[in-house]
Design a protein around this motif. Structure first.
Motif, mmCIF file in Angstrom:
data_model
loop_
_atom_site.group_PDB
_atom_site.id
_atom_site.type_symbol
_atom_site.label_atom_id
_atom_site.label_comp_id
_atom_site.label_asym_id
_atom_site.label_seq_id
_atom_site.Cartn_x
_atom_site.Cartn_y
_atom_site.Cartn_z
ATOM 1 N N ASP A 173 42.569 29.056 21.234
ATOM 2 C CA ASP A 173 43.417 30.313 21.609
ATOM 3 C C ASP A 173 42.338 31.506 21.725
ATOM 4 O OD1 ASP A 173 45.498 28.882 21.762
ATOM 5 O OD2 ASP A 173 46.304 29.658 19.895
ATOM 6 N N ASN A 174 41.411 31.828 20.633
ATOM 7 C CA ASN A 174 40.565 32.869 20.881
ATOM 8 C C ASN A 174 39.624 32.697 21.881
ATOM 9 O OD1 ASN A 174 41.582 33.715 18.261
ATOM 10 N ND2 ASN A 174 39.999 32.613 16.986
ATOM 11 N N LEU A 175 39.213 31.771 22.294
ATOM 12 C CA LEU A 175 38.088 31.505 23.559
ATOM 13 C C LEU A 175 39.140 31.823 24.712
ATOM 14 C CD1 LEU A 175 36.182 28.278 22.384
ATOM 15 C CD2 LEU A 175 35.537 30.488 22.668
ATOM 16 N N GLN A 176 40.113 31.475 24.826
ATOM 17 C CA GLN A 176 41.042 31.653 25.963
ATOM 18 C C GLN A 176 41.377 33.309 25.953
ATOM 19 O OE1 GLN A 176 44.493 28.944 25.510
ATOM 20 N NE2 GLN A 176 43.315 27.299 26.721
ATOM 21 N N GLU A 177 41.594 33.933 24.817
ATOM 22 C CA GLU A 177 41.872 35.178 24.959
ATOM 23 C C GLU A 177 40.649 35.963 25.505
ATOM 24 O OE1 GLU A 177 43.461 36.332 21.003
ATOM 25 O OE2 GLU A 177 45.061 35.207 21.387
ATOM 26 N N GLU A 178 39.462 35.511 24.813
ATOM 27 C CA GLU A 178 38.219 36.326 25.143
ATOM 28 C C GLU A 178 38.046 36.060 26.783
ATOM 29 O OE1 GLU A 178 34.585 38.383 24.705
ATOM 30 O OE2 GLU A 178 36.520 38.204 23.562
ATOM 31 N N ARG A 179 38.152 35.071 27.129
ATOM 32 C CA ARG A 179 37.971 34.668 28.535
ATOM 33 C C ARG A 179 38.858 35.349 29.726
ATOM 34 N NH1 ARG A 179 40.422 29.260 30.103
ATOM 35 N NH2 ARG A 179 42.449 30.913 30.196
ATOM 36 N N ASP A 180 40.158 35.648 29.225
ATOM 37 C CA ASP A 180 41.234 36.405 29.993
ATOM 38 C C ASP A 180 40.644 37.891 29.739
ATOM 39 O OD1 ASP A 180 42.672 34.236 30.267
ATOM 40 O OD2 ASP A 180 43.965 34.728 29.005
ATOM 41 N N LYS A 181 40.001 38.247 28.768
ATOM 42 C CA LYS A 181 39.508 39.662 28.598
ATOM 43 C C LYS A 181 38.464 39.761 29.680
ATOM 44 C CE LYS A 181 37.657 42.943 25.094
ATOM 45 N NZ LYS A 181 37.473 43.034 23.880
ATOM 46 N N VAL A 182 37.568 38.961 29.730
ATOM 47 C CA VAL A 182 36.185 39.159 30.603
ATOM 48 C C VAL A 182 36.725 39.115 31.950
ATOM 49 C CG1 VAL A 182 33.964 37.898 31.116
ATOM 50 C CG2 VAL A 182 34.809 38.310 28.639
ATOM 51 N N ARG A 183 37.835 38.186 32.316
ATOM 52 C CA ARG A 183 38.097 38.187 33.720
ATOM 53 C C ARG A 183 38.646 39.543 34.078
ATOM 54 N NH1 ARG A 183 41.056 32.330 33.933
ATOM 55 N NH2 ARG A 183 39.196 30.893 34.459
ATOM 56 N N SER A 184 39.485 40.033 33.160
ATOM 57 C CA SER A 184 40.131 41.256 33.438
ATOM 58 C C SER A 184 39.114 42.400 33.537
ATOM 59 C CB SER A 184 40.889 41.869 32.349
ATOM 60 O OG SER A 184 41.487 43.006 32.672
ATOM 61 N N GLN A 185 38.035 42.310 32.720
ATOM 62 C CA GLN A 185 36.981 43.644 33.029
ATOM 63 C C GLN A 185 36.155 43.083 34.360
ATOM 64 O OE1 GLN A 185 34.908 42.590 29.403
ATOM 65 N NE2 GLN A 185 35.703 44.322 28.404
ATOM 66 N N LEU A 186 35.815 41.941 34.729
ATOM 67 C CA LEU A 186 35.299 41.512 35.903
ATOM 68 C C LEU A 186 36.254 42.097 37.078
ATOM 69 C CD1 LEU A 186 33.075 39.924 37.388
ATOM 70 C CD2 LEU A 186 34.313 37.965 37.248
ATOM 71 N N ALA A 187 37.484 41.739 37.096
ATOM 72 C CA ALA A 187 38.445 42.247 38.064
ATOM 73 C C ALA A 187 38.233 43.748 38.113
ATOM 74 C CB ALA A 187 39.705 41.775 37.894
ATOM 75 N N GLU A 188 38.201 44.464 36.986
ATOM 76 C CA GLU A 188 38.147 45.757 37.003
ATOM 77 C C GLU A 188 36.761 46.218 37.878
ATOM 78 O OE1 GLU A 188 37.700 49.591 33.971
ATOM 79 O OE2 GLU A 188 38.922 47.899 33.359
ATOM 80 N N ASN A 189 35.802 45.791 37.433
ATOM 81 C CA ASN A 189 34.397 46.056 37.934
ATOM 82 C C ASN A 189 34.188 45.964 39.345
ATOM 83 O OD1 ASN A 189 33.532 47.000 35.426
ATOM 84 N ND2 ASN A 189 32.123 45.122 34.874
ATOM 85 N N GLU A 190 34.883 44.723 39.870
ATOM 86 C CA GLU A 190 34.739 44.310 41.114
ATOM 87 C C GLU A 190 35.576 45.330 42.150
ATOM 88 O OE1 GLU A 190 36.235 40.255 41.175
ATOM 89 O OE2 GLU A 190 34.093 39.622 41.034
#
Length: 105
Positions: A42-59
Motif C-alpha cells: 500500500d505504501n509503495l502504491q501511494e508513493e508511486r501514485d504521488k510520483v506519477r502525479s508529480q510527473l504529470a504536473e511537471n510534464e
C-alpha cells in the motif's frame, strides 16, 4: 510399560492442544507477515501514485514552457523580419535622398 486408555487419551488431548496452539501461533505470524506485506505494498502504491502525479504536473509545466518559448521565438523571428525590412527601407531612402541631391542625416 503399559499405559492405560485414560493416560493415552490425556496424552492425545495434550498433543492435539499443542498442535492447535502451534498452528494458531504460526497462523498469527503468517497473518502478521501478510499484514506487514500488504501495508508495504500500500505504501509503495501511494508513493508511486504521488510520483506519477508529480510527473504529470511537471510534464504540463514543461509543455507550457515549450509553448512560451515557441511564442517568443516566433516573436523574435517577426522582430528580425521587421528589422530587416526597415533596414532595407532605410537604405532605399538614403539612396533616394542622395539621388535628389541631399545628404542623409
Amino acid at each position: 510399560m503399559h499405559v492405560d486408555a485414560a493416560t493415552l487419551g490425556a496424552i492425545g488431548v495434550i498433543v492435539v492442544g499443542l498442535a492447535t496452539a502451534t498452528g494458531a501461533w504460526i497462523g498469527k505470524r503468517g497473518e502478521n507477515m501478510i499484514g506487514g506485506f500488504s501495508s508495504l505494498v500500500d505504501n509503495l502504491q501511494e508513493e508511486r501514485d504521488k510520483v506519477r502525479s508529480q510527473l504529470a504536473e511537471n510534464e504540463t509545466r514543461l509543455a507550457a514552457a515549450h509553448a512560451e518559448l515557441e511564442g517568443e521565438r516566433a516573436g523574435k523571428a517577426e522582430l528580425l523580419r521587421q528589422i530587416t525590412e526597415l533596414t532595407t527601407e532605410n537604405a532605399r531612402l538614403h539612396a533616394r535622398i542622395a539621388e535628389l541631391g541631399g545628404t542623409p542625416s
